[in-house]
Enzyme design. Structure first.
Site, PDB file in Angstrom:
ATOM      1  N   PHE A  26       0.825  -1.197   0.000  1.00 41.56           N
ATOM      2  CA  PHE A  26       0.000   0.000   0.000  1.00 41.56           C
ATOM      3  C   PHE A  26       0.865   1.255   0.000  1.00 41.56           C
ATOM      4  CE2 PHE A  26      -2.187  -3.270   2.458  1.00 41.56           C
ATOM      5  CZ  PHE A  26      -3.488  -3.243   1.976  1.00 41.56           C
ATOM      6  N   ASP A  27       0.425   2.268  -0.720  1.00 42.07           N
ATOM      7  CA  ASP A  27       0.912   3.618  -0.491  1.00 42.07           C
ATOM      8  C   ASP A  27       0.235   4.130   0.781  1.00 42.07           C
ATOM      9  OD1 ASP A  27       2.169   6.098  -0.948  1.00 42.07           O
ATOM     10  OD2 ASP A  27       0.414   6.839  -2.023  1.00 42.07           O
ATOM     11  N   GLY A  28       0.740   5.227   1.339  1.00 41.00           N
ATOM     12  CA  GLY A  28       0.186   5.738   2.586  1.00 41.00           C
ATOM     13  C   GLY A  28      -0.888   6.796   2.395  1.00 41.00           C
ATOM     14  N   PHE A  40      -1.310  -0.761  -4.269  1.00 42.71           N
ATOM     15  CA  PHE A  40      -2.330   0.276  -4.344  1.00 42.71           C
ATOM     16  C   PHE A  40      -1.693   1.647  -4.118  1.00 42.71           C
ATOM     17  CE2 PHE A  40      -4.606  -3.505  -2.716  1.00 42.71           C
ATOM     18  CZ  PHE A  40      -5.601  -3.617  -3.682  1.00 42.71           C
ATOM     19  N   ASP A  98      -2.391   6.150  -4.946  1.00 40.39           N
ATOM     20  CA  ASP A  98      -3.332   7.164  -5.430  1.00 40.39           C
ATOM     21  C   ASP A  98      -2.802   7.935  -6.636  1.00 40.39           C
ATOM     22  OD1 ASP A  98      -2.572  10.255  -3.952  1.00 40.39           O
ATOM     23  OD2 ASP A  98      -1.408   8.445  -3.578  1.00 40.39           O
TER      24      ASP A  98
END
Length: 314
Positions: free
Chosen positions: A175-177, A287, A289
């Site tokens: 995951f991105d944060g 994932f 954004d």
């Protein structure tokens, strides 16, 4: 109702993870989609019906789905993972999809065929924690409704080159944060005021947990499932791979601690490209954004864009 159907007082019900996935993410429907785009709906329907006994080739998310379903055999009713299919096909043209599910021996029993209508509203009705689709508009609408959702990058070359090894059974999710696990409040400071102001703000707020982003609940359910098995034998491994670096790392660590959620690995890259690190981690899906970050990462691992937050408002 028998006693076996009722959870005993003081016991917690087993964790359950439900992921809704579109047929184009699960299978390679590029040729079918080309027929629809160039020749219309009638030609598409005829094309699918004529080939309903021809199994579809696997799509970008297929290895991810197979690993998810295989974990059920290790959990032994302590928790369950369910995949549900959402498709714009009609029931008639969707028969080829179900036949392909059977051919590939996937334990998928629930599906919604919407005959051209948007399928994402059924994701919540089916109790989904995550919606994966190749349709960016459906993903945006799902996110707006409060459901974790992401657009799968349909990179066929990466799919062929990066296919899982038979012995590689552990599921690895990265995951991105900001704007994925966490809200985009820190990212807004960065984009409006620059790196120095961002780092100053995060240092001053180091002990103030970040609000949750769209994937907070999905991560929490993954964590519940991880707790059912010893950490050294866990079939799921998670990683936070973020462009943040010191001093902006502390707030992230304290936020996850306040949520009571385990992240197995955390990489604070300080702006370095994430691709090589994702490859080294062996992510089954990543994932992020930022569309450009997903595009870059998709050359190494399956990636999915989360169109949420300030980076997706322009």
């Amino acid at each position: 109702m028998s006693g076996s159907d009722v959870t005993a007082v003081g016991q917690h019900p087993p964790a359950k993870l439900v992921i809704a996935i579109s047929s184009r993410a699960l299978f390679d429907l590029d040729e079918s989609h080309r027929v629809y785009e160039e020749e219309g709906i009638e030609a598409y329907c005829n094309y699918q019906v004529e080939r309903e006994d021809e199994p579809l080739a696997v799509g970008q998310a297929f290895p991810l789905v197979r690993k998810l379903l295989n974990i059920n055999s290790l959990l032994q009713d302590k928790a369950t993972i369910e995949i549900v299919l959402l498709s714009r096909n009609s029931a008639d043209t969707g028969l080829r999809v179900f036949n392909s599910i059977d051919h590939h021996k996937l334990q998928i029993r629930r599906a919604a065929f919407t005959g051209g209508e948007r399928p994402f509203p059924y994701a919540k009705a089916l109790g989904a924690h995550l919606f994966l689709s190749a349709n960016a508009d459906d993903v945006r609408l799902a996110l707006d409704s409060g459901l974790a959702a992401a657009t799968i990058f349909l990179d066929r070359k990466a799919d062929e080159e990066g296919r899982e090894k038979p012995e590689d059974t552990q599921l690895r999710i990265a995951f991105d944060g900001d704007a994925v696990l966490f809200s985009d409040e820190a990212e807004r400071v960065y984009q409006s005021e620059g790196l120095e102001a961002f780092e100053k703000s995060e240092k001053e707020s180091a002990r103030l947990p970040l609000p949750g982003g769209p994937f907070k609940q999905f991560l929490a359910v993954l964590h519940q499932i991880q707790k059912e098995l010893p950490a050294e034998k866990s079939p799921i491994r998670t990683a936070l791979i973020t462009a943040r670096g010191a001093p902006a790392h502390e707030r992230v660590i304290r936020t996850l601690r306040s949520w009571g959620v385990r992240i197995d690995e955390a990489l604070f890259l300080g702006g370095i490209d994430k691709g090589d690190f994702l490859k080294a981690f062996g992510a089954d899906i990543f994932f992020d954004d930022r569309h450009q970050h997903c595009q870059s990462a998709s050359r190494h691992v399956p990636s999915a864009h989360v169109p949420h937050g300030v980076s997706n408002e322009k």
